[in-house]
Design a protein around this motif. Structure first.
Motif, PDB file in Angstrom:
ATOM      1  N   PRO A  77       0.756  -1.327   0.171  1.00  0.00           N
ATOM      2  CA  PRO A  77      -0.081   0.105   0.154  1.00  0.00           C
ATOM      3  C   PRO A  77       0.920   1.323  -0.080  1.00  0.00           C
ATOM      4  O   PRO A  77       1.861   1.228   0.581  1.00  0.00           O
ATOM      5  CB  PRO A  77      -0.942  -0.173   1.161  1.00  0.00           C
ATOM      6  CG  PRO A  77       0.033  -1.061   2.085  1.00  0.00           C
ATOM      7  CD  PRO A  77       0.862  -1.914   1.387  1.00  0.00           C
ATOM      8  N   TYR A  78       0.452   2.214  -0.985  1.00  0.00           N
ATOM      9  CA  TYR A  78       1.203   3.285  -0.932  1.00  0.00           C
ATOM     10  C   TYR A  78       0.529   4.382  -0.354  1.00  0.00           C
ATOM     11  O   TYR A  78      -0.871   4.317  -0.580  1.00  0.00           O
ATOM     12  CB  TYR A  78       1.660   3.656  -2.461  1.00  0.00           C
ATOM     13  CG  TYR A  78       2.750   2.961  -2.965  1.00  0.00           C
ATOM     14  CD1 TYR A  78       3.978   3.293  -3.015  1.00  0.00           C
ATOM     15  CD2 TYR A  78       2.454   1.768  -3.792  1.00  0.00           C
ATOM     16  CE1 TYR A  78       5.227   2.308  -3.296  1.00  0.00           C
ATOM     17  CE2 TYR A  78       3.454   0.741  -4.060  1.00  0.00           C
ATOM     18  CZ  TYR A  78       5.038   1.207  -4.047  1.00  0.00           C
ATOM     19  OH  TYR A  78       5.758   0.516  -4.374  1.00  0.00           O
ATOM     20  N   PRO A  79       1.043   5.490   0.230  1.00  0.00           N
ATOM     21  CA  PRO A  79       0.215   6.646   0.820  1.00  0.00           C
ATOM     22  C   PRO A  79      -0.474   7.373  -0.368  1.00  0.00           C
ATOM     23  O   PRO A  79       0.093   7.448  -1.400  1.00  0.00           O
ATOM     24  CB  PRO A  79       1.084   7.178   1.567  1.00  0.00           C
ATOM     25  CG  PRO A  79       2.594   7.079   1.239  1.00  0.00           C
ATOM     26  CD  PRO A  79       2.302   5.587   0.600  1.00  0.00           C
ATOM     27  N   LYS A  80      -1.568   7.915  -0.152  1.00  0.00           N
ATOM     28  CA  LYS A  80      -2.116   8.847  -1.227  1.00  0.00           C
ATOM     29  C   LYS A  80      -1.210  10.230  -1.224  1.00  0.00           C
ATOM     30  O   LYS A  80      -1.094  10.525  -0.375  1.00  0.00           O
ATOM     31  CB  LYS A  80      -3.623   9.107  -0.326  1.00  0.00           C
ATOM     32  CG  LYS A  80      -4.412  10.271  -1.896  1.00  0.00           C
ATOM     33  CD  LYS A  80      -5.880  10.395  -1.220  1.00  0.00           C
ATOM     34  CE  LYS A  80      -6.611  11.226  -2.195  1.00  0.00           C
ATOM     35  NZ  LYS A  80      -6.800  10.786  -3.512  1.00  0.00           N
ATOM     36  N   VAL A  81      -1.229  10.332  -2.596  1.00  0.00           N
ATOM     37  CA  VAL A  81      -0.376  11.552  -2.871  1.00  0.00           C
ATOM     38  C   VAL A  81      -1.176  12.740  -3.209  1.00  0.00           C
ATOM     39  O   VAL A  81      -2.188  12.646  -4.031  1.00  0.00           O
ATOM     40  CB  VAL A  81       0.624  11.486  -4.136  1.00  0.00           C
ATOM     41  CG1 VAL A  81       1.489  12.503  -4.361  1.00  0.00           C
ATOM     42  CG2 VAL A  81       1.496  10.268  -3.762  1.00  0.00           C
ATOM     43  N   PHE A  82      -0.977  13.774  -2.260  1.00  0.00           N
ATOM     44  CA  PHE A  82      -2.064  14.855  -2.413  1.00  0.00           C
ATOM     45  C   PHE A  82      -1.460  15.721  -3.702  1.00  0.00           C
ATOM     46  O   PHE A  82      -0.370  16.090  -3.724  1.00  0.00           O
ATOM     47  CB  PHE A  82      -2.070  15.504  -1.208  1.00  0.00           C
ATOM     48  CG  PHE A  82      -2.963  14.750  -0.076  1.00  0.00           C
ATOM     49  CD1 PHE A  82      -4.035  14.563  -0.225  1.00  0.00           C
ATOM     50  CD2 PHE A  82      -2.106  14.391   0.837  1.00  0.00           C
ATOM     51  CE1 PHE A  82      -4.882  13.720   0.748  1.00  0.00           C
ATOM     52  CE2 PHE A  82      -2.797  13.320   1.670  1.00  0.00           C
ATOM     53  CZ  PHE A  82      -4.354  13.147   1.772  1.00  0.00           C
ATOM     54  N   PRO A  83      -2.388  16.650  -4.231  1.00  0.00           N
ATOM     55  CA  PRO A  83      -1.850  17.637  -5.253  1.00  0.00           C
ATOM     56  C   PRO A  83      -0.879  18.759  -4.727  1.00  0.00           C
ATOM     57  O   PRO A  83      -1.441  19.179  -3.618  1.00  0.00           O
ATOM     58  CB  PRO A  83      -2.887  17.980  -5.737  1.00  0.00           C
ATOM     59  CG  PRO A  83      -4.132  17.596  -5.060  1.00  0.00           C
ATOM     60  CD  PRO A  83      -3.882  16.634  -4.396  1.00  0.00           C
ATOM     61  N   LYS A  84       0.231  19.064  -5.318  1.00  0.00           N
ATOM     62  CA  LYS A  84       0.791  20.130  -4.990  1.00  0.00           C
ATOM     63  C   LYS A  84       0.507  21.544  -5.723  1.00  0.00           C
ATOM     64  O   LYS A  84       0.884  22.627  -5.059  1.00  0.00           O
ATOM     65  CB  LYS A  84       2.219  19.953  -4.919  1.00  0.00           C
ATOM     66  CG  LYS A  84       2.598  18.761  -3.850  1.00  0.00           C
ATOM     67  CD  LYS A  84       4.253  18.623  -3.893  1.00  0.00           C
ATOM     68  CE  LYS A  84       4.537  17.598  -3.189  1.00  0.00           C
ATOM     69  NZ  LYS A  84       6.022  16.989  -3.436  1.00  0.00           N
ATOM     70  N   TYR A  85       0.186  21.288  -6.867  1.00  0.00           N
ATOM     71  CA  TYR A  85       0.025  22.346  -7.757  1.00  0.00           C
ATOM     72  C   TYR A  85      -1.374  22.538  -8.365  1.00  0.00           C
ATOM     73  O   TYR A  85      -2.011  21.653  -8.727  1.00  0.00           O
ATOM     74  CB  TYR A  85       1.087  22.241  -9.045  1.00  0.00           C
ATOM     75  CG  TYR A  85       2.556  22.023  -8.392  1.00  0.00           C
ATOM     76  CD1 TYR A  85       3.098  23.525  -7.963  1.00  0.00           C
ATOM     77  CD2 TYR A  85       2.796  20.902  -8.382  1.00  0.00           C
ATOM     78  CE1 TYR A  85       4.550  23.036  -7.717  1.00  0.00           C
ATOM     79  CE2 TYR A  85       4.269  20.781  -7.811  1.00  0.00           C
ATOM     80  CZ  TYR A  85       5.029  22.001  -7.445  1.00  0.00           C
ATOM     81  OH  TYR A  85       6.228  21.800  -6.895  1.00  0.00           O
ATOM     82  N   ARG A  86      -1.926  23.724  -8.672  1.00  0.00           N
ATOM     83  CA  ARG A  86      -3.334  23.868  -9.208  1.00  0.00           C
ATOM     84  C   ARG A  86      -3.264  24.806 -10.380  1.00  0.00           C
ATOM     85  O   ARG A  86      -2.739  25.739 -10.198  1.00  0.00           O
ATOM     86  CB  ARG A  86      -4.248  24.360  -8.112  1.00  0.00           C
ATOM     87  CG  ARG A  86      -5.607  24.508  -8.532  1.00  0.00           C
ATOM     88  CD  ARG A  86      -6.752  24.704  -7.417  1.00  0.00           C
ATOM     89  NE  ARG A  86      -7.201  23.320  -7.085  1.00  0.00           N
ATOM     90  CZ  ARG A  86      -7.112  23.082  -5.878  1.00  0.00           C
ATOM     91  NH1 ARG A  86      -6.607  24.123  -4.840  1.00  0.00           N
ATOM     92  NH2 ARG A  86      -7.236  21.859  -5.197  1.00  0.00           N
ATOM     93  N   ASN A  87      -4.190  24.620 -11.192  1.00  0.00           N
ATOM     94  CA  ASN A  87      -4.385  25.469 -12.339  1.00  0.00           C
ATOM     95  C   ASN A  87      -5.364  26.422 -12.098  1.00  0.00           C
ATOM     96  O   ASN A  87      -6.392  26.384 -11.512  1.00  0.00           O
ATOM     97  CB  ASN A  87      -5.042  24.623 -13.569  1.00  0.00           C
ATOM     98  CG  ASN A  87      -4.881  25.593 -14.833  1.00  0.00           C
ATOM     99  OD1 ASN A  87      -4.612  26.684 -15.116  1.00  0.00           O
ATOM    100  ND2 ASN A  87      -5.361  24.762 -15.867  1.00  0.00           N
ATOM    101  N   PRO A  88      -4.820  27.871 -12.012  1.00  0.00           N
ATOM    102  CA  PRO A  88      -5.500  29.019 -11.648  1.00  0.00           C
ATOM    103  C   PRO A  88      -6.907  29.218 -12.634  1.00  0.00           C
ATOM    104  O   PRO A  88      -7.647  29.687 -12.120  1.00  0.00           O
ATOM    105  CB  PRO A  88      -4.661  30.130 -11.739  1.00  0.00           C
ATOM    106  CG  PRO A  88      -3.539  29.802 -12.312  1.00  0.00           C
ATOM    107  CD  PRO A  88      -3.280  28.324 -12.414  1.00  0.00           C
ATOM    108  N   LYS A  89      -6.616  28.651 -13.937  1.00  0.00           N
ATOM    109  CA  LYS A  89      -7.945  28.846 -14.805  1.00  0.00           C
ATOM    110  C   LYS A  89      -8.861  27.809 -14.419  1.00  0.00           C
ATOM    111  O   LYS A  89     -10.060  28.016 -14.754  1.00  0.00           O
ATOM    112  CB  LYS A  89      -7.056  28.993 -16.201  1.00  0.00           C
ATOM    113  CG  LYS A  89      -6.354  30.065 -16.446  1.00  0.00           C
ATOM    114  CD  LYS A  89      -5.850  30.066 -17.973  1.00  0.00           C
ATOM    115  CE  LYS A  89      -4.980  31.274 -18.232  1.00  0.00           C
ATOM    116  NZ  LYS A  89      -4.264  31.215 -19.289  1.00  0.00           N
TER     117      LYS A  89
END
Length: 113
Positions: free
Chosen positions: A58-70
């Protein structure tokens, strides 16, 4: 069969010979495989011949670090290939830090005692 015999044959005849050889090899390989599998079953080693199926760790869930502002639904965790929206923004002169998702600091709970 001599090498000179093969050189003198037409392409059609060589291709026909090739197809005959492939068919005969497939038949012999299948027969040999069946014989070997029968011998393994007789020895009780049937399970050894197959690759053991391992469960993925089992791998830990990877949360997003970057978001598209548009488009806030488009995110990237920083792993793998950069998404197109991010690559385009970086080419236009923006920096990767401009797209970081601001996280609230995690508050640690105090233990009673």
């Amino acid at each position: 069969m001599e090498t000179d015999d093969l050189k003198s044959m037409s392409v059609e005849r060589l291709w026909s010979l090739h197809e005959q050889l492939v068919a005969e090899l497939e038949r012999k390989i299948a027969a040999e495989k069946a014989t070997l599998e029968q011998r393994l079953r007789a020895l009780g080693l049937e399970r050894i011949s197959r690759k053991p199926e391992r469960a993925r760790r089992p791998y830990p869930k990877v949360f997003p670090k970057y978001r598209n502002p548009k488009n806030a639904e488009e995110t990237w965790a920083g792993r793998g290939k950069q998404p197109r929206w991010l690559a385009a923004q970086l080419r236009s002169g923006k920096k990767l830090d401009d797209f970081l998702i601001q996280r609230k600091p995690v508050q640690k709970r105090r233990r009673a005692g």
